[in-house]
Write a protein that holds these residues in place. Structure first.
Motif, PDB file in Angstrom:
ATOM      1  N   VAL A   1       0.847  -1.191   0.000  1.00 39.03           N
ATOM      2  CA  VAL A   1       0.000   0.000   0.000  1.00 39.03           C
ATOM      3  C   VAL A   1       0.884   1.244   0.000  1.00 39.03           C
ATOM      4  CG1 VAL A   1      -1.760   1.321   1.239  1.00 39.03           C
ATOM      5  CG2 VAL A   1      -1.835  -1.180   1.262  1.00 39.03           C
ATOM      6  N   ILE A   2       0.606   2.147  -0.920  1.00 38.57           N
ATOM      7  CA  ILE A   2       1.295   3.434  -0.957  1.00 38.57           C
ATOM      8  C   ILE A   2       0.411   4.471  -0.275  1.00 38.57           C
ATOM      9  CG2 ILE A   2       2.311   5.227  -2.398  1.00 38.57           C
ATOM     10  CD1 ILE A   2       2.584   3.055  -4.601  1.00 38.57           C
ATOM     11  N   ILE A   3       0.922   5.042   0.802  1.00 40.20           N
ATOM     12  CA  ILE A   3       0.226   6.112   1.512  1.00 40.20           C
ATOM     13  C   ILE A   3       0.596   7.427   0.821  1.00 40.20           C
ATOM     14  CG2 ILE A   3       0.019   7.363   3.700  1.00 40.20           C
ATOM     15  CD1 ILE A   3      -1.214   4.626   3.870  1.00 40.20           C
ATOM     16  N   MET A   4      -0.338   7.979   0.077  1.00 42.93           N
ATOM     17  CA  MET A   4      -0.108   9.241  -0.624  1.00 42.93           C
ATOM     18  C   MET A   4      -0.541  10.388   0.288  1.00 42.93           C
ATOM     19  SD  MET A   4      -1.658  11.873  -2.426  1.00 42.93           S
ATOM     20  CE  MET A   4      -3.232  11.322  -3.051  1.00 42.93           C
ATOM     21  N   SER A   5       0.412  11.252   0.676  1.00 36.13           N
ATOM     22  CA  SER A   5       0.089  12.250   1.674  1.00 36.13           C
ATOM     23  C   SER A   5       0.749  13.595   1.378  1.00 36.13           C
ATOM     24  CB  SER A   5       0.505  11.738   3.061  1.00 36.13           C
ATOM     25  OG  SER A   5      -0.084  12.524   4.079  1.00 36.13           O
ATOM     26  N   ALA A   6       0.625  14.522   2.357  1.00 38.70           N
ATOM     27  CA  ALA A   6       1.138  15.879   2.195  1.00 38.70           C
ATOM     28  C   ALA A   6       1.531  16.448   3.559  1.00 38.70           C
ATOM     29  CB  ALA A   6       0.070  16.764   1.546  1.00 38.70           C
ATOM     30  N   HIS A   7       2.223  17.576   3.531  1.00 43.47           N
ATOM     31  CA  HIS A   7       2.630  18.259   4.765  1.00 43.47           C
ATOM     32  C   HIS A   7       1.439  19.045   5.310  1.00 43.47           C
ATOM     33  CE1 HIS A   7       6.477  17.394   2.805  1.00 43.47           C
ATOM     34  NE2 HIS A   7       7.007  17.429   4.012  1.00 43.47           N
ATOM     35  N   LEU A   8       0.519  18.315   5.896  1.00 40.52           N
ATOM     36  CA  LEU A   8      -0.744  18.884   6.363  1.00 40.52           C
ATOM     37  C   LEU A   8      -0.977  18.467   7.807  1.00 40.52           C
ATOM     38  CD1 LEU A   8      -3.142  20.444   4.829  1.00 40.52           C
ATOM     39  CD2 LEU A   8      -4.327  18.263   4.929  1.00 40.52           C
TER      40      LEU A   8
ATOM     41  N   PHE B   1      -3.670  12.570  -8.255  1.00 44.39           N
ATOM     42  CA  PHE B   1      -3.192  12.605  -6.869  1.00 44.39           C
ATOM     43  C   PHE B   1      -3.030  14.050  -6.385  1.00 44.39           C
ATOM     44  CE2 PHE B   1      -0.784   8.477  -8.054  1.00 44.39           C
ATOM     45  CZ  PHE B   1      -1.948   7.737  -7.901  1.00 44.39           C
ATOM     46  N   THR B   2      -2.485  14.889  -7.253  1.00 45.39           N
ATOM     47  CA  THR B   2      -2.268  16.296  -6.892  1.00 45.39           C
ATOM     48  C   THR B   2      -3.592  17.012  -6.671  1.00 45.39           C
ATOM     49  OG1 THR B   2      -0.215  16.318  -8.178  1.00 45.39           O
ATOM     50  CG2 THR B   2      -1.164  18.453  -7.614  1.00 45.39           C
ATOM     51  N   LYS B   3      -4.580  16.685  -7.473  1.00 47.23           N
ATOM     52  CA  LYS B   3      -5.907  17.293  -7.317  1.00 47.23           C
ATOM     53  C   LYS B   3      -6.543  16.875  -5.984  1.00 47.23           C
ATOM     54  CE  LYS B   3      -7.461  19.554  -9.931  1.00 47.23           C
ATOM     55  NZ  LYS B   3      -7.416  21.038 -10.050  1.00 47.23           N
ATOM     56  N   ILE B   4      -6.320  15.639  -5.568  1.00 50.93           N
ATOM     57  CA  ILE B   4      -6.830  15.181  -4.271  1.00 50.93           C
ATOM     58  C   ILE B   4      -6.192  15.989  -3.140  1.00 50.93           C
ATOM     59  CG2 ILE B   4      -6.838  13.248  -2.632  1.00 50.93           C
ATOM     60  CD1 ILE B   4      -7.022  11.367  -5.094  1.00 50.93           C
ATOM     61  N   ILE B   5      -4.878  16.163  -3.218  1.00 48.49           N
ATOM     62  CA  ILE B   5      -4.172  16.960  -2.204  1.00 48.49           C
ATOM     63  C   ILE B   5      -4.713  18.389  -2.177  1.00 48.49           C
ATOM     64  CG2 ILE B   5      -1.935  18.005  -1.635  1.00 48.49           C
ATOM     65  CD1 ILE B   5      -0.625  15.401  -2.571  1.00 48.49           C
ATOM     66  N   GLU B   6      -4.902  18.973  -3.350  1.00 46.73           N
ATOM     67  CA  GLU B   6      -5.429  20.336  -3.430  1.00 46.73           C
ATOM     68  C   GLU B   6      -6.798  20.442  -2.761  1.00 46.73           C
ATOM     69  OE1 GLU B   6      -7.291  23.302  -6.773  1.00 46.73           O
ATOM     70  OE2 GLU B   6      -5.489  22.189  -7.344  1.00 46.73           O
ATOM     71  N   SER B   7      -7.653  19.444  -2.994  1.00 50.07           N
ATOM     72  CA  SER B   7      -9.012  19.492  -2.428  1.00 50.07           C
ATOM     73  C   SER B   7      -8.984  19.465  -0.902  1.00 50.07           C
ATOM     74  CB  SER B   7      -9.851  18.328  -2.966  1.00 50.07           C
ATOM     75  OG  SER B   7      -9.382  17.083  -2.461  1.00 50.07           O
ATOM     76  N   VAL B   8      -8.042  18.698  -0.330  1.00 55.07           N
ATOM     77  CA  VAL B   8      -7.932  18.639   1.132  1.00 55.07           C
ATOM     78  C   VAL B   8      -7.359  19.950   1.679  1.00 55.07           C
ATOM     79  CG1 VAL B   8      -6.925  17.406   3.077  1.00 55.07           C
ATOM     80  CG2 VAL B   8      -7.676  16.141   1.080  1.00 55.07           C
ATOM     81  N   ILE B   9      -6.374  20.508   0.987  1.00 49.01           N
ATOM     82  CA  ILE B   9      -5.800  21.800   1.411  1.00 49.01           C
ATOM     83  C   ILE B   9      -6.869  22.883   1.380  1.00 49.01           C
ATOM     84  CG2 ILE B   9      -4.140  23.615   0.817  1.00 49.01           C
ATOM     85  CD1 ILE B   9      -2.304  21.387  -0.261  1.00 49.01           C
ATOM     86  N   ARG B  10      -7.741  22.837   0.390  1.00 47.65           N
ATOM     87  CA  ARG B  10      -8.818  23.833   0.309  1.00 47.65           C
ATOM     88  C   ARG B  10      -9.750  23.726   1.511  1.00 47.65           C
ATOM     89  NH1 ARG B  10      -9.451  26.776  -4.208  1.00 47.65           N
ATOM     90  NH2 ARG B  10      -8.261  26.199  -6.074  1.00 47.65           N
ATOM     91  N   ARG B  11      -9.924  22.505   2.037  1.00 54.49           N
ATOM     92  CA  ARG B  11     -10.786  22.321   3.210  1.00 54.49           C
ATOM     93  C   ARG B  11     -10.082  22.767   4.498  1.00 54.49           C
ATOM     94  NH1 ARG B  11     -11.994  17.247   0.830  1.00 54.49           N
ATOM     95  NH2 ARG B  11     -11.048  16.055   2.523  1.00 54.49           N
ATOM     96  N   TYR B  12      -8.746  22.592   4.531  1.00 54.76           N
ATOM     97  CA  TYR B  12      -7.978  22.945   5.732  1.00 54.76           C
ATOM     98  C   TYR B  12      -6.777  23.822   5.349  1.00 54.76           C
ATOM     99  CZ  TYR B  12     -10.566  18.823   7.333  1.00 54.76           C
ATOM    100  OH  TYR B  12     -11.550  17.905   7.621  1.00 54.76           O
ATOM    101  N   PRO B  13      -7.040  25.011   4.790  1.00 52.49           N
ATOM    102  CA  PRO B  13      -5.929  25.836   4.282  1.00 52.49           C
ATOM    103  C   PRO B  13      -4.949  26.293   5.357  1.00 52.49           C
ATOM    104  CG  PRO B  13      -7.963  27.111   4.354  1.00 52.49           C
ATOM    105  CD  PRO B  13      -8.342  25.689   4.632  1.00 52.49           C
ATOM    106  N   ASP B  14      -5.414  26.420   6.588  1.00 45.79           N
ATOM    107  CA  ASP B  14      -4.532  26.903   7.657  1.00 45.79           C
ATOM    108  C   ASP B  14      -3.623  25.806   8.214  1.00 45.79           C
ATOM    109  OD1 ASP B  14      -6.766  25.584   8.646  1.00 45.79           O
ATOM    110  OD2 ASP B  14      -6.858  26.760  10.482  1.00 45.79           O
ATOM    111  N   GLN B  15      -3.733  24.578   7.660  1.00 45.66           N
ATOM    112  CA  GLN B  15      -2.905  23.487   8.174  1.00 45.66           C
ATOM    113  C   GLN B  15      -1.834  23.028   7.187  1.00 45.66           C
ATOM    114  OE1 GLN B  15      -4.748  20.300  10.356  1.00 45.66           O
ATOM    115  NE2 GLN B  15      -6.611  21.462  10.731  1.00 45.66           N
ATOM    116  N   TRP B  16      -1.728  23.717   6.040  1.00 45.69           N
ATOM    117  CA  TRP B  16      -0.716  23.320   5.057  1.00 45.69           C
ATOM    118  C   TRP B  16       0.524  24.189   5.192  1.00 45.69           C
ATOM    119  CZ3 TRP B  16       0.745  24.821  -0.347  1.00 45.69           C
ATOM    120  CH2 TRP B  16       1.513  23.813  -0.963  1.00 45.69           C
TER     121      TRP B  16
END
Length: 290
Positions: free
Chosen positions: A114-121, A264-279
């Motif tokens: 399993v590849i955990i695709m994540s971000a600095h969030l 994958f990048t679009k998924i990350i963007e969508s989460v950042i849009r929901r929690y912009p103060d945590q990126w």
């Protein structure tokens, strides 16, 4: 000598701050983040510029508010990591909860890793430890320049069932882990060089992005689970495992790599849009351009 001095200062500071109750120490680290915003002009300007571009519909006041919270989140992240030195494994149990565990378990039954695709969030470091508490877990990271600080962080990152894979020449080790049906986490929200990345859309602008997750998924059949560590409150973290991204190879391998890297990048963007103060807005994400 400089490495030793930096290491001694950090260790002394962590031990001092851990004398105080956890909530009190978090207020202190939140304040450290705010001071960073106020006095680190270079990174503050990068964050404000990034936010103004990404959220052109927001006012200057709203942009500054998000930026301040983002810097405070960095302070809280450091404070929570520092607490592990004092409280160890029990601390992770106390501050984390999970959502979507069935998505991981379903993916692991396929037996291809399993590849955990994540971000600095949120607090991505605590998230990695929380995942390692449940499964054999491998994080792909760039080693710190300070050897002593790197060893210190390595010990924290491997508190549970975690293993650290150096970002440089990591492919061979990643393939071994996936073959053993283990979890491998890759954070793909950072700028990369033209030689190592491809350009995909991120907040409406081309961003040079690592295609490694798409390459691995297409090559091995490993499942890709978008996973994000969201801060519910100071000292309270939620690890969210989203549904697996369906990978369907076509006859055009190059186009597939670009297609899924963009997804994958679009998924990350969508989460950042929901929690912009945590990126991590102080990072120059769009530095490399076509």
């Amino acid at each position: 000598m400089i490495e030793w001095i930096q290491y001694a200062i950090l260790l002394s500071f962590i031990r001092l701050i851990n004398i105080f109750p956890f909530r009190m120490s978090l207020k202190f680290f939140s304040g450290i983040g705010l001071l960073l915003y106020l006095f680190d002009k270079r990174h503050r300007n990068v964050a404000l510029e990034n936010l103004s571009f990404a959220f052109s519909d927001k006012s200057n006041a709203e942009i500054k508010k998000i930026a301040k919270k983002s810097f405070k989140n960095i302070g809280l992240t450091i404070g929570e990591i520092a607490r592990i030195v004092k409280e160890g494994k029990d601390f992770i149990n106390d501050i984390t909860e999970y959502e979507g565990i069935n998505n991981i378990e379903k993916a692991m039954k396929k037996g291809k890793g399993v590849i955990i695709m994540s971000a600095h969030l949120g607090n991505w470091e605590i998230g990695a430890l929380a995942i390692g508490k449940k499964w054999k877990f491998n994080s792909v990271v760039r080693p710190l320049d300070n050897r002593l600080l790197n060893e210190f962080l390595y010990k924290i990152r491997t508190v549970f069932n975690g293993c650290v894979i150096s970002k440089k020449n990591a492919m061979k080790e990643i393939l071994k882990c996936l073959k053993r049906n283990e979890l491998v986490a890759i954070l793909m929200d950072q700028n990369t060089s033209r030689d190592d990345g491809i350009f995909v859309d991120f907040f409406g602008k081309k961003a040079c992005t690592t295609p490694v997750i798409a390459i691995l998924a297409l090559r091995t059949g490993a499942s890709v689970i978008p996973t994000f560590t969201i801060r519910e409150d100071a000292g309270k973290i939620r690890v969210i495992f989203e549904e697996e991204v369906e990978i369907i190879p076509s006859s055009d391998y190059r186009k597939d790599i670009e297609k899924y890297t963009a997804i994958f990048t679009k998924i990350i963007e969508s989460v950042i849009r929901r929690y912009p103060d945590q990126w991590l807005w102080l990072h120059r994400r769009w530095k490399t351009q076509p």
